[in-house]
Structure formats: structure tokens, C-alpha cells
Design a protein around this motif. Structure first.
Motif, PDB file in Angstrom:
ATOM      1  N   ILE A 245     -41.268  15.473 -18.667  1.00 13.69           N
ATOM      2  CA  ILE A 245     -40.130  14.865 -17.858  1.00 13.69           C
ATOM      3  C   ILE A 245     -38.925  14.460 -18.538  1.00 13.69           C
ATOM      4  O   ILE A 245     -38.428  14.971 -18.805  1.00 13.69           O
ATOM      5  CB  ILE A 245     -40.717  13.505 -19.273  1.00 13.69           C
ATOM      6  N   ASN A 246     -39.004  14.023 -16.712  1.00  5.13           N
ATOM      7  CA  ASN A 246     -36.877  14.202 -16.584  1.00  5.13           C
ATOM      8  C   ASN A 246     -35.870  13.170 -17.023  1.00  5.13           C
ATOM      9  O   ASN A 246     -36.930  12.071 -16.047  1.00  5.13           O
ATOM     10  CB  ASN A 246     -36.334  15.092 -15.994  1.00  5.13           C
ATOM     11  N   THR A 247     -34.630  12.910 -17.662  1.00  2.00           N
ATOM     12  CA  THR A 247     -34.021  12.271 -17.272  1.00  2.00           C
ATOM     13  C   THR A 247     -32.995  11.892 -17.012  1.00  2.00           C
ATOM     14  O   THR A 247     -32.567  13.530 -16.576  1.00  2.00           O
ATOM     15  CB  THR A 247     -34.150  10.776 -18.554  1.00  2.00           C
ATOM     16  N   GLY A 248     -32.079  11.223 -16.761  1.00  2.00           N
ATOM     17  CA  GLY A 248     -30.353  11.927 -16.494  1.00  2.00           C
ATOM     18  C   GLY A 248     -29.866  13.043 -17.194  1.00  2.00           C
ATOM     19  O   GLY A 248     -29.264  14.018 -16.774  1.00  2.00           O
ATOM     20  N   ASN A 249     -29.853  12.808 -18.505  1.00  2.00           N
ATOM     21  CA  ASN A 249     -29.020  13.936 -19.730  1.00  2.00           C
ATOM     22  C   ASN A 249     -30.269  14.771 -19.916  1.00  2.00           C
ATOM     23  O   ASN A 249     -30.052  15.395 -20.536  1.00  2.00           O
ATOM     24  CB  ASN A 249     -28.290  12.920 -20.588  1.00  2.00           C
ATOM     25  N   PHE A 250     -31.460  14.586 -20.403  1.00  2.00           N
ATOM     26  CA  PHE A 250     -32.548  14.697 -20.818  1.00  2.00           C
ATOM     27  C   PHE A 250     -34.018  15.698 -20.527  1.00  2.00           C
ATOM     28  O   PHE A 250     -34.328  15.034 -19.260  1.00  2.00           O
ATOM     29  CB  PHE A 250     -33.090  15.015 -22.370  1.00  2.00           C
ATOM     30  N   SER A 251     -34.207  16.626 -20.800  1.00  2.00           N
ATOM     31  CA  SER A 251     -35.517  17.122 -20.198  1.00  2.00           C
ATOM     32  C   SER A 251     -36.691  16.917 -21.720  1.00  2.00           C
ATOM     33  O   SER A 251     -36.433  17.822 -22.507  1.00  2.00           O
ATOM     34  CB  SER A 251     -35.474  18.324 -19.690  1.00  2.00           C
TER      35      SER A 251
ATOM     36  N   GLN B  80     -46.537  20.873 -28.991  1.00  2.00           N
ATOM     37  CA  GLN B  80     -44.990  21.485 -29.346  1.00  2.00           C
ATOM     38  C   GLN B  80     -43.974  20.479 -28.294  1.00  2.00           C
ATOM     39  O   GLN B  80     -44.570  20.454 -27.121  1.00  2.00           O
ATOM     40  CB  GLN B  80     -44.805  22.386 -29.002  1.00  2.00           C
ATOM     41  N   VAL B  81     -43.393  19.850 -29.080  1.00  2.00           N
ATOM     42  CA  VAL B  81     -42.395  18.313 -27.938  1.00  2.00           C
ATOM     43  C   VAL B  81     -40.966  19.783 -28.057  1.00  2.00           C
ATOM     44  O   VAL B  81     -41.089  19.598 -28.959  1.00  2.00           O
ATOM     45  CB  VAL B  81     -42.883  17.059 -28.316  1.00  2.00           C
ATOM     46  N   THR B  82     -40.688  19.419 -27.139  1.00  2.00           N
ATOM     47  CA  THR B  82     -39.082  20.103 -26.928  1.00  2.00           C
ATOM     48  C   THR B  82     -38.134  18.897 -26.172  1.00  2.00           C
ATOM     49  O   THR B  82     -38.919  19.409 -24.241  1.00  2.00           O
ATOM     50  CB  THR B  82     -39.089  21.609 -26.226  1.00  2.00           C
ATOM     51  N   THR B  83     -36.881  18.925 -26.444  1.00  2.00           N
ATOM     52  CA  THR B  83     -36.289  17.385 -25.654  1.00  2.00           C
ATOM     53  C   THR B  83     -35.080  18.547 -25.936  1.00  2.00           C
ATOM     54  O   THR B  83     -33.956  18.866 -26.645  1.00  2.00           O
ATOM     55  CB  THR B  83     -35.856  17.171 -26.885  1.00  2.00           C
ATOM     56  N   THR B  84     -34.129  19.488 -24.710  1.00  2.00           N
ATOM     57  CA  THR B  84     -33.381  19.537 -23.704  1.00  2.00           C
ATOM     58  C   THR B  84     -32.112  18.537 -23.575  1.00  2.00           C
ATOM     59  O   THR B  84     -32.754  17.891 -22.823  1.00  2.00           O
ATOM     60  CB  THR B  84     -34.101  20.918 -22.693  1.00  2.00           C
TER      61      THR B  84
ATOM     62  N   GLY C 199     -27.748  22.456 -23.044  1.00  2.00           N
ATOM     63  CA  GLY C 199     -27.965  23.229 -22.993  1.00  2.00           C
ATOM     64  C   GLY C 199     -29.065  23.053 -24.485  1.00  2.00           C
ATOM     65  O   GLY C 199     -30.315  23.896 -25.034  1.00  2.00           O
ATOM     66  N   ALA C 200     -28.649  22.279 -25.630  1.00  2.00           N
ATOM     67  CA  ALA C 200     -28.697  22.029 -27.430  1.00  2.00           C
ATOM     68  C   ALA C 200     -30.743  21.873 -26.601  1.00  2.00           C
ATOM     69  O   ALA C 200     -30.912  20.638 -26.066  1.00  2.00           O
ATOM     70  CB  ALA C 200     -28.428  21.565 -28.006  1.00  2.00           C
ATOM     71  N   SER C 201     -30.919  22.328 -27.795  1.00  2.00           N
ATOM     72  CA  SER C 201     -32.413  21.732 -28.086  1.00  2.00           C
ATOM     73  C   SER C 201     -32.849  21.747 -29.225  1.00  2.00           C
ATOM     74  O   SER C 201     -32.652  22.095 -29.432  1.00  2.00           O
ATOM     75  CB  SER C 201     -34.125  22.572 -26.801  1.00  2.00           C
ATOM     76  N   THR C 202     -34.469  20.102 -29.233  1.00  2.00           N
ATOM     77  CA  THR C 202     -34.409  20.508 -30.859  1.00  2.00           C
ATOM     78  C   THR C 202     -36.075  20.364 -30.462  1.00  2.00           C
ATOM     79  O   THR C 202     -36.550  19.701 -29.138  1.00  2.00           O
ATOM     80  CB  THR C 202     -34.498  19.704 -31.641  1.00  2.00           C
ATOM     81  N   THR C 203     -36.949  20.953 -31.020  1.00  2.00           N
ATOM     82  CA  THR C 203     -38.165  20.632 -31.256  1.00  2.00           C
ATOM     83  C   THR C 203     -38.734  20.950 -32.500  1.00  2.00           C
ATOM     84  O   THR C 203     -38.440  21.164 -33.621  1.00  2.00           O
ATOM     85  CB  THR C 203     -39.001  22.717 -30.878  1.00  2.00           C
ATOM     86  N   PHE C 204     -40.122  20.163 -32.724  1.00  2.00           N
ATOM     87  CA  PHE C 204     -41.505  20.038 -33.287  1.00  2.00           C
ATOM     88  C   PHE C 204     -42.616  19.973 -32.539  1.00  2.00           C
ATOM     89  O   PHE C 204     -42.935  19.599 -31.869  1.00  2.00           O
ATOM     90  CB  PHE C 204     -40.518  18.612 -33.819  1.00  2.00           C
ATOM     91  N   VAL C 205     -43.940  19.903 -33.900  1.00  2.00           N
ATOM     92  CA  VAL C 205     -45.081  19.934 -33.252  1.00  2.00           C
ATOM     93  C   VAL C 205     -45.743  18.523 -33.749  1.00  2.00           C
ATOM     94  O   VAL C 205     -45.933  18.478 -35.078  1.00  2.00           O
ATOM     95  CB  VAL C 205     -45.770  21.034 -34.263  1.00  2.00           C
TER      96      VAL C 205
END
Length: 146
Positions: A108-114, A126-130, A135-141
């Protein structure tokens, strides 16, 4: 001098005997805690908390710097931004969560995040938000997603 010594002895003996004859009566000492945490009366809790709060001179430096350095307008804008981000997060959540409550793999893409949701081992997701700008990202399971 002997009469005076004798009189003093008699006087001291009388004083000592008067103390013994009269005796002291006292009830046993019983410890009764005040603090409800240690078994005291629960009605004492608010009073003790009020006293502790009144005596507390410590100020959290991180909270003091936030409120004192921001104007009322900045504080309002910050709260407004949080409210809008909360609504965006809710709408994104509704598009990635199925009717049965499970997450749907995809991007899913929003204006500032993927936001990328990918199936991994053992049925986990696994959920990854970028952040697209940095270019910073965070991930959680998330476990148990189907």
C-alpha cells in the motif's frame, strides 16, 4: 553528718520504693501501618499521594522542554498532525485487514509511506513501513496471519 547521711538514705529508699510500689501500667505496643500498600487503611491512600505530589520538586526535563519551548500554536499543530496521521493509519488499516481480521499480503502506498505486507515462514506476516522521503524503514512480524 551521720544524721544527714541517714536521712538521705531513707529518702532515696522511700523514693525507690514509691516507684516500685506504684508500678507503671501500660498496654502492649501494636504496630499499625499507615500506608495501604503495607496493610494500612485504604482511605489513607489519596492523602499520602497528595502529600507526596506536593513535596515532589522533580520535573521531567523531557516534558518541560517540550511544553515550554513550543508555543500554543505549535502544540495545536502537533496535536492536529497526530489526529490526521491517526485517521490515515485507520484508513490504511481498513484496507490491509480482511473482514475476518487477518492481514492481506500486498503493498500500500500513501503520499509519504510505503507499507509492504509479506507472507513469511510458519504463517507469519512481515510488515515493513518505508518513509519515501528519507528511505528509513521499520519492520515487525505478526504471527498467525493467514
Amino acid at each position: 553528718m551521720t544524721n544527714q547521711k541517714t536521712f538521705t538514705r531513707i529518702l532515696l529508699t522511700a523514693i525507690a520504693n514509691a516507684g516500685l510500689i506504684g508500678g507503671a501500667y501500660a498496654s502492649p505496643l501494636v504496630y499499625e501501618p499507615i500506608n495501604p500498600t503495607f496493610g494500612g487503611n485504604p482511605a489513607n491512600g489519596p492523602v499520602l499521594m497528595d502529600q507526596a505530589t506536593a513535596q515532589n520538586k522533580h520535573q521531567d526535563p523531557s516534558l518541560a522542554s517540550l511544553t515550554s519551548s513550543q508555543s500554543t500554536l505549535d502544540q495545536f499543530n502537533s496535536q492536529l498532525q497526530q489526529a490526521i496521521l491517526s485517521r490515515v493509519a485507520s484508513s490504511v488499516t481498513s484496507s490491509i485487514v480482511g473482514t475476518d481480521g487477518s492481514l492481506k499480503p500486498g503493498t500500500i502506498n500513501t503520499g509519504n509511506f510505503s507499507i509492504n505486507i509479506a507472507q513469511i515462514a510458519n504463517g507469519n506476516l512481515q510488515v515493513t513501513t518505508t518513509d519515501k522521503s528519507s528511505g528509513a524503514s521499520t519492520t515487525f512480524v505478526v504471527s498467525g496471519g493467514q
